[in-house]
Design a protein around this motif. Sequence first.
Motif, mmCIF file in Angstrom:
data_model
loop_
_atom_site.group_PDB
_atom_site.id
_atom_site.type_symbol
_atom_site.label_atom_id
_atom_site.label_comp_id
_atom_site.label_asym_id
_atom_site.label_seq_id
_atom_site.Cartn_x
_atom_site.Cartn_y
_atom_site.Cartn_z
ATOM 1 N N LEU A 48 -7.267 8.571 -15.029
ATOM 2 C CA LEU A 48 -7.457 7.160 -15.344
ATOM 3 C C LEU A 48 -8.053 7.022 -16.740
ATOM 4 O O LEU A 48 -9.101 7.591 -17.034
ATOM 5 C CB LEU A 48 -8.396 6.525 -14.308
ATOM 6 C CG LEU A 48 -8.775 5.065 -14.507
ATOM 7 C CD1 LEU A 48 -7.553 4.170 -14.356
ATOM 8 C CD2 LEU A 48 -9.860 4.659 -13.526
ATOM 9 N N ARG A 49 -7.372 6.270 -17.589
ATOM 10 C CA ARG A 49 -7.870 6.058 -18.952
ATOM 11 C C ARG A 49 -8.712 4.790 -18.971
ATOM 12 O O ARG A 49 -8.220 3.696 -18.748
ATOM 13 C CB ARG A 49 -6.714 5.944 -19.947
ATOM 14 C CG ARG A 49 -7.177 5.816 -21.412
ATOM 15 C CD ARG A 49 -6.000 5.869 -22.368
ATOM 16 N NE ARG A 49 -5.361 7.167 -22.340
ATOM 17 C CZ ARG A 49 -5.768 8.225 -23.038
ATOM 18 N NH1 ARG A 49 -6.828 8.132 -23.826
ATOM 19 N NH2 ARG A 49 -5.123 9.370 -22.958
ATOM 20 N N GLY A 50 -9.992 4.951 -19.255
ATOM 21 C CA GLY A 50 -10.911 3.824 -19.203
ATOM 22 C C GLY A 50 -11.429 3.399 -20.559
ATOM 23 O O GLY A 50 -10.785 3.597 -21.593
ATOM 24 N N LYS A 51 -12.601 2.828 -20.557
ATOM 25 C CA LYS A 51 -13.220 2.299 -21.765
ATOM 26 C C LYS A 51 -13.430 3.404 -22.789
ATOM 27 O O LYS A 51 -13.841 4.506 -22.456
ATOM 28 C CB LYS A 51 -14.565 1.662 -21.395
ATOM 29 C CG LYS A 51 -15.226 0.880 -22.503
ATOM 30 C CD LYS A 51 -16.470 0.204 -21.972
ATOM 31 C CE LYS A 51 -17.167 -0.596 -23.052
ATOM 32 N NZ LYS A 51 -18.394 -1.264 -22.508
ATOM 33 N N GLY A 52 -13.123 3.099 -24.045
ATOM 34 C CA GLY A 52 -13.281 4.098 -25.108
ATOM 35 C C GLY A 52 -12.251 5.199 -25.058
ATOM 36 O O GLY A 52 -12.405 6.218 -25.732
ATOM 37 N N GLY A 53 -11.178 5.005 -24.256
ATOM 38 C CA GLY A 53 -10.136 6.025 -24.156
ATOM 39 C C GLY A 53 -10.528 7.233 -23.332
ATOM 40 O O GLY A 53 -9.792 8.221 -23.285
#
Length: 311
Positions: free
Chosen positions: A186-191
């Motif tokens: 899962l790609r989240g906040k800030g990559g």
Amino acid sequence: MSSSLALIPSSGDSPLDRSAAIRALRDMVLNSVVSDHSKRNYAKALDEVFTLCANRSQGLSRALLMEYRASMVEKKLSASTVNVRLSAVRKLVGEAQRNGIIDADEAANLAGVPNLSQKGTRLGNWLTRDQAKELLTVPDRSKIKGERDYAILALLLGCALRRQELARLDIDDIQLREGRWVVADLRGKGGRVRTVAIPLWVKKAIDRWMVAAKIEKGRLLRPLSKSGKVIGDELGDWAIWSVVEQSAKEIGIEHFGAHDLRRTCAKLCRKNGGDLEQIKFLLGHSSIQTTERYLGSEQEIVVAVNDNLGL
């Protein structure tokens, strides 16, 4: 009004010129921001400022910005919200100066509108275990919308997802790893990329929604018509926020959003003895210090840390 403020609306400009100036400066600012969330906040702030300029039939000035600041305080917006919107205005002023529209003195004067002071650290809202259980009973699971809304609450509460992450979640992202279901890579906040374990009760909620909606691929969450028919390929993150807000109101909790369920998950993990570093991985934080600040601190009085000194 200085002629150097040509791109900032003034009373002498024609409506067409003012409109073009607003779009030009607005685009400069929004194109310099990476986060979609920040873009939305900045766009709202700039639109409000430009509307105020138009209503007053005058260009941007320190007095007008102080009026804008005062209006936000009067609306009882939080200090953090006011300061984010003022930050957007400073970004606007900075872009105007860098593009030769205003000089350094004018920029310093406009950007000098002070932030609101923030006293203490706002830890946000979260639910107790009993409140969380009550929240999960709100959706009417005899209906397809209830199955979807229950899946939304379950994924936010059980997996600590951000609402933007949940809105982008594809069915293919849900995979078996080491014998259990996870949201993989899962790609989240800030990559930052993380893998999130899915509790069994949450997976069952996902399965029931997929069966009810008859979906097998693409985005997991979909918009529904009033009759319960799937009418789109992707549910927006603000629709997810609305589901949480309305469900919370049903159990008597006001001003409660999707991110508060993420915080609730973290709090309940910690109260049940969850390792701080593992909670950091779950949340996708860049450092354990961020996780510590996120969880806050609670003093234990019944079982105090100095009860067992061995003396």
